[in-house]
Design an enzyme around this catalytic site. Structure first.
Site, PDB file in Angstrom:
ATOM      1  CG  ASP A   1     -45.118  48.329 -64.695  1.00  0.00           C
ATOM      2  OD1 ASP A   1     -43.947  48.062 -65.030  1.00  0.00           O
ATOM      3  OD2 ASP A   1     -45.987  47.461 -64.503  1.00  0.00           O
TER       4      ASP A   1
ATOM      5  CE  LYS B   1     -48.289  46.244 -67.015  1.00  0.00           C
ATOM      6  NZ  LYS B   1     -47.745  44.869 -66.865  1.00  0.00           N
TER       7      LYS B   1
END
Length: 297
Positions: free
Chosen positions: A147, A22
């Site tokens: 996350d 990401k």
């Protein structure tokens, strides 16, 4: 998957489970919460680049890692911890061998450990027949790291809170050049940096699309890690807007096309490590789960 399917699949590997990297397209601290954590705003987007996991079910309750990061002890590996957390939450008495092929560098702000954990939760939820919802898996994942929920859901997201309050968004999906300097950034030390901005005014998606937003950790990382500063300056010299992802050390710049990104990578100084990847608003893990659901419907 039924318990009969689970029994039948013991001893066979289920391969190719993606764990994508990401980027944080921006990262702000907007204040401090009552619980002592910093309040954040960020925008997560996935890359078509990442780790790959495979799973083999076990008749006993053992969880065993094969591959992965040799420097990380198995008991500290987020994938192992995710499997054990899922066992406990769903009352699973089976186990699994987990093979991890790493492509995401550790400690680079690209979410490798969190992504491996999310893929483990999603894959073993299916393979064990646990039947937990994505929301429940995300809740389990939040106990492993802030996350993890965005990787469980697999959608690009505007995130607030400590990163767990997610709103799906659709930013553009450019090609990126990602550079990974050979340093490990101490996140704890950065939160104590005197030059860290901790009171950014809240932003909206419209503000971001109009060119707003940065990464509040970029300045303190630049001051403390000359290798990161050099990579940021090099990207700027190539005509890109350089940005740190997470708390670093990886930096990235958006490119107009795949050939442009590959050409920029070819110009990187000798000895540097980097890769090109396309931004994606739907992760490869989410795409795989959709394809499995459609095949079974």
């Amino acid at each position: 998957m039924s318990s009969a399917d689970t029994r039948r699949d013991r001893g066979h590997w289920s391969c190719g489970w993606p764990a994508p990297a990401k980027l944080n397209l921006f990262l702000h601290i907007t204040g401090q919460r009552a619980d002592g954590y910093h309040a954040l705003q960020t925008l997560f987007q996935f890359l078509d680049h990442g780790d790959s996991l495979a799973f083999r079910l076990r008749a006993d309750a053992g969880i065993r890692r094969l591959g992965g990061m040799a420097a990380v002890a198995p008991e500290d590996d987020l994938a192992i911890r995710a499997a054990r957390a899922l066992q406990a939450a769903a009352g699973i008495d089976a186990g699994a061998d987990i093979a991890i092929t790493k492509q995401i560098p550790a400690g680079g702000g690209l979410g490798g450990g969190s992504s491996d954990a999310a893929t483990t939760l999603v894959a073993l939820n299916r393979l064990w027949g646990a039947g937990l919802s994505p929301a429940r898996l995300a809740q389990i994942g939040l106990g492993l790291g802030s996350d993890v929920p965005v990787f469980v859901h697999g959608r690009a997201a505007w995130a607030e809170g400590v990163g767990e309050e997610l709103e799906p968004v659709e930013p553009r999906e450019p090609w990126y050049l990602v550079i990974v300097p050979p340093v490990e950034v101490s996140t704890g030390a950065l939160f104590g940096a005197p030059e860290l901005t901790r009171d950014c005014p809240p932003m909206t998606m419209r503000d971001f699309l109009a060119g707003g937003g940065g990464n509040v950790f970029q300045l303190p990382v630049r001051h403390r890690y000359p290798e990161v500063a050099e990579a940021l300056d090099w990207l700027s010299a190539q005509g890109m807007k350089p940005r740190l992802t997470g708390t670093g050390a990886s930096v990235f710049g958006a490119c107009g096309s795949e050939p442009e990104a590959r050409a920029a990578r070819a110009r990187m100084p000798a000895g540097w490590y980097g890769f090109t990847a396309r931004g994606s608003n739907r992760s490869r893990l989410a795409t795989r789960m959709t394809a499995l659901a459609e095949r079974e419907s």
